[in-house]
Design a protein around this motif. Sequence first.
Motif, PDB file in Angstrom:
ATOM      1  N   LEU A  15       0.835  -1.199   0.000  1.00 33.73           N
ATOM      2  CA  LEU A  15       0.000   0.000   0.000  1.00 33.73           C
ATOM      3  C   LEU A  15       0.872   1.253   0.000  1.00 33.73           C
ATOM      4  N   LYS A  16       1.997   1.196   0.722  1.00 32.96           N
ATOM      5  CA  LYS A  16       2.891   2.344   0.791  1.00 32.96           C
ATOM      6  C   LYS A  16       3.406   2.713  -0.592  1.00 32.96           C
ATOM      7  N   ARG A  17       3.797   1.704  -1.374  1.00 31.84           N
ATOM      8  CA  ARG A  17       4.304   1.968  -2.728  1.00 31.84           C
ATOM      9  C   ARG A  17       3.193   2.512  -3.628  1.00 31.84           C
ATOM     10  N   VAL A  18       2.016   1.982  -3.481  1.00 29.80           N
ATOM     11  CA  VAL A  18       0.894   2.473  -4.280  1.00 29.80           C
ATOM     12  C   VAL A  18       0.647   3.952  -4.010  1.00 29.80           C
ATOM     13  N   LEU A  19       0.651   4.324  -2.734  1.00 29.35           N
ATOM     14  CA  LEU A  19       0.408   5.717  -2.372  1.00 29.35           C
ATOM     15  C   LEU A  19       1.538   6.620  -2.861  1.00 29.35           C
ATOM     16  N   GLN A  20       2.750   6.099  -2.909  1.00 27.95           N
ATOM     17  CA  GLN A  20       3.870   6.882  -3.444  1.00 27.95           C
ATOM     18  C   GLN A  20       3.672   7.177  -4.932  1.00 27.95           C
ATOM     19  N   ILE A  21       3.182   6.177  -5.675  1.00 28.33           N
ATOM     20  CA  ILE A  21       2.930   6.376  -7.101  1.00 28.33           C
ATOM     21  C   ILE A  21       1.799   7.371  -7.314  1.00 28.33           C
ATOM     22  N   VAL A  22       0.760   7.275  -6.505  1.00 26.94           N
ATOM     23  CA  VAL A  22      -0.345   8.228  -6.588  1.00 26.94           C
ATOM     24  C   VAL A  22       0.169   9.650  -6.372  1.00 26.94           C
ATOM     25  N   LEU A  25       2.092  10.951  -9.331  1.00 26.76           N
ATOM     26  CA  LEU A  25       1.189  11.317 -10.429  1.00 26.76           C
ATOM     27  C   LEU A  25       0.467  12.638 -10.156  1.00 26.76           C
ATOM     28  N   ASP A  26       0.877  13.316  -9.085  1.00 35.10           N
ATOM     29  CA  ASP A  26       0.374  14.653  -8.735  1.00 35.10           C
ATOM     30  C   ASP A  26      -1.075  14.675  -8.259  1.00 35.10           C
ATOM     31  N   TYR A  27      -1.532  13.579  -7.698  1.00 35.74           N
ATOM     32  CA  TYR A  27      -2.848  13.598  -7.050  1.00 35.74           C
ATOM     33  C   TYR A  27      -2.684  14.190  -5.652  1.00 35.74           C
ATOM     34  N   ARG A  28      -3.678  14.941  -5.218  1.00 34.94           N
ATOM     35  CA  ARG A  28      -3.655  15.459  -3.849  1.00 34.94           C
ATOM     36  C   ARG A  28      -4.710  14.745  -3.017  1.00 34.94           C
ATOM     37  N   SER A  29      -4.383  14.555  -1.770  1.00 34.50           N
ATOM     38  CA  SER A  29      -5.262  13.802  -0.874  1.00 34.50           C
ATOM     39  C   SER A  29      -6.493  14.615  -0.500  1.00 34.50           C
ATOM     40  N   LEU A  30      -7.646  13.940  -0.412  1.00 34.19           N
ATOM     41  CA  LEU A  30      -8.889  14.560   0.004  1.00 34.19           C
ATOM     42  C   LEU A  30      -9.375  13.925   1.303  1.00 34.19           C
ATOM     43  N   PHE A  43      -7.417  13.543  -5.761  1.00 35.36           N
ATOM     44  CA  PHE A  43      -7.934  14.305  -6.893  1.00 35.36           C
ATOM     45  C   PHE A  43      -6.773  14.933  -7.649  1.00 35.36           C
ATOM     46  N   TRP A  44      -6.874  14.903  -8.976  1.00 30.77           N
ATOM     47  CA  TRP A  44      -5.877  15.527  -9.849  1.00 30.77           C
ATOM     48  C   TRP A  44      -6.542  16.592 -10.696  1.00 30.77           C
ATOM     49  N   TYR A  45      -5.889  17.757 -10.781  1.00 33.45           N
ATOM     50  CA  TYR A  45      -6.403  18.850 -11.605  1.00 33.45           C
ATOM     51  C   TYR A  45      -5.219  19.683 -12.070  1.00 33.45           C
ATOM     52  N   ASP A  46      -5.138  19.921 -13.373  1.00 32.91           N
ATOM     53  CA  ASP A  46      -4.022  20.669 -13.957  1.00 32.91           C
ATOM     54  C   ASP A  46      -4.530  22.008 -14.497  1.00 32.91           C
ATOM     55  N   GLY A  55     -11.096  17.362 -14.022  1.00 27.42           N
ATOM     56  CA  GLY A  55     -10.115  16.659 -13.209  1.00 27.42           C
ATOM     57  C   GLY A  55     -10.371  15.162 -13.155  1.00 27.42           C
ATOM     58  N   VAL A  56      -9.526  14.468 -12.377  1.00 31.45           N
ATOM     59  CA  VAL A  56      -9.630  13.010 -12.234  1.00 31.45           C
ATOM     60  C   VAL A  56      -9.753  12.667 -10.754  1.00 31.45           C
ATOM     61  N   GLU A  57     -10.770  11.912 -10.413  1.00 28.28           N
ATOM     62  CA  GLU A  57     -10.949  11.419  -9.042  1.00 28.28           C
ATOM     63  C   GLU A  57     -10.293  10.044  -8.931  1.00 28.28           C
ATOM     64  N   LEU A  58      -9.738   9.753  -7.773  1.00 29.97           N
ATOM     65  CA  LEU A  58      -9.093   8.455  -7.558  1.00 29.97           C
ATOM     66  C   LEU A  58      -9.340   7.992  -6.127  1.00 29.97           C
ATOM     67  N   GLN A  59      -9.689   6.722  -5.970  1.00 31.72           N
ATOM     68  CA  GLN A  59      -9.870   6.123  -4.644  1.00 31.72           C
ATOM     69  C   GLN A  59      -9.024   4.865  -4.539  1.00 31.72           C
ATOM     70  N   VAL A  60      -8.374   4.706  -3.404  1.00 33.33           N
ATOM     71  CA  VAL A  60      -7.582   3.506  -3.114  1.00 33.33           C
ATOM     72  C   VAL A  60      -8.283   2.735  -2.012  1.00 33.33           C
ATOM     73  N   TYR A  61      -8.612   1.472  -2.285  1.00 30.91           N
ATOM     74  CA  TYR A  61      -9.259   0.604  -1.303  1.00 30.91           C
ATOM     75  C   TYR A  61      -8.276  -0.464  -0.857  1.00 30.91           C
TER      76      TYR A  61
END
Length: 328
Positions: A15-22, A25-30, A43-46, A55-61
């Motif tokens: 999970l730690k590596r996954v969150l590092q990749i997120v 990729l310039d996503y910010r935590s919500l 969430f990512w927004y340029d 923008g792009v929403e992303l969820q990690v389960y």
Amino acid sequence: MSYTSRSELPAGTSLKRVLQIVDLLDYRSLRNELRIPNMRSFFWYDEQDYRSWSGVELQVYNENGQIAIDTRTTASRSYWDLVHQNKTIKLIRDLFGGHFETDGGRNRYWQPDEPPPSPLVSGCYLARWRFKNALIKSQIYLQARKFEGDIAREKPSGFFFMDEINPRITSNNLLVPFIIAVWEEYYRSTFVAIFKCTDRKEQVLKKARLSHHQLEQIASNKKTMEQALSECFSFQRPSVIGENFRLLDSKLDLAAAMRKPFKRRRLTLFDQIEALVDGRNAFVHAGEMDLSLYDREIEKVLTDIVEAVDRCYKAIGSHFKFTPLTEY
């Protein structure tokens, strides 16, 4: 309508590596507003060159070591939102394995239908899109509000003092400053979008008078130079709007677009909105109300505002030789 994907990662994925990749990729935590257990939202927004629209929403389960990643974009996404969503899905699969599913099928990416729009096209589109989204609040307000008592009449009573305390009239007058604020922000945002792409910046710089506070905001990157300069100009009256845009291009005549006939009316949209701004100023600065502003009249105001903006948007597209984008 939205576009969604789910990536299922192999058991034991860190999970730690996954969150590092997120993060890379310039996503910010919500914040997890819904308090869903074992889920993190991003969430990512340029904003550069008006690339992102939604923008792009992303969820990690993460349930018992099994990690899944969802992405979502709305129907109003931009070319670059789509590109980043594909990039996210591909990088996660390349690094961690597993499989993914999109609306297109298993392990299938989306393909852009059109090439990316220019910053000018994208900026003008976003200004109009945000204008219409903001104006919807006025329409919802008018539909949802309720009045009680005979005093909230829908037509003149014949007595000045009764009409003056009619809550329906007061409510409609209170709505006008909001409508004008949304109108003004549309032209300010469009002005900035064109200003960024024009080579006539000197004309604007000569007329603008930046305050010390605005210079500080530019220096600290809180605002771009174009945004700060746009604040030196008013964008309420059609006459002033026309003058401001002619600073960017002497042949760009938005006032003419608003002066064209509309529904066989005696007064043009240009004159009607000029009068509306007069009424707004009298209400805001002196508390004077327009006692003719019943529901039918305020709905007409909303129609006029949208028509004027659409005319100007089309005029800008025609002038700069691009096809105005429409909402999805």
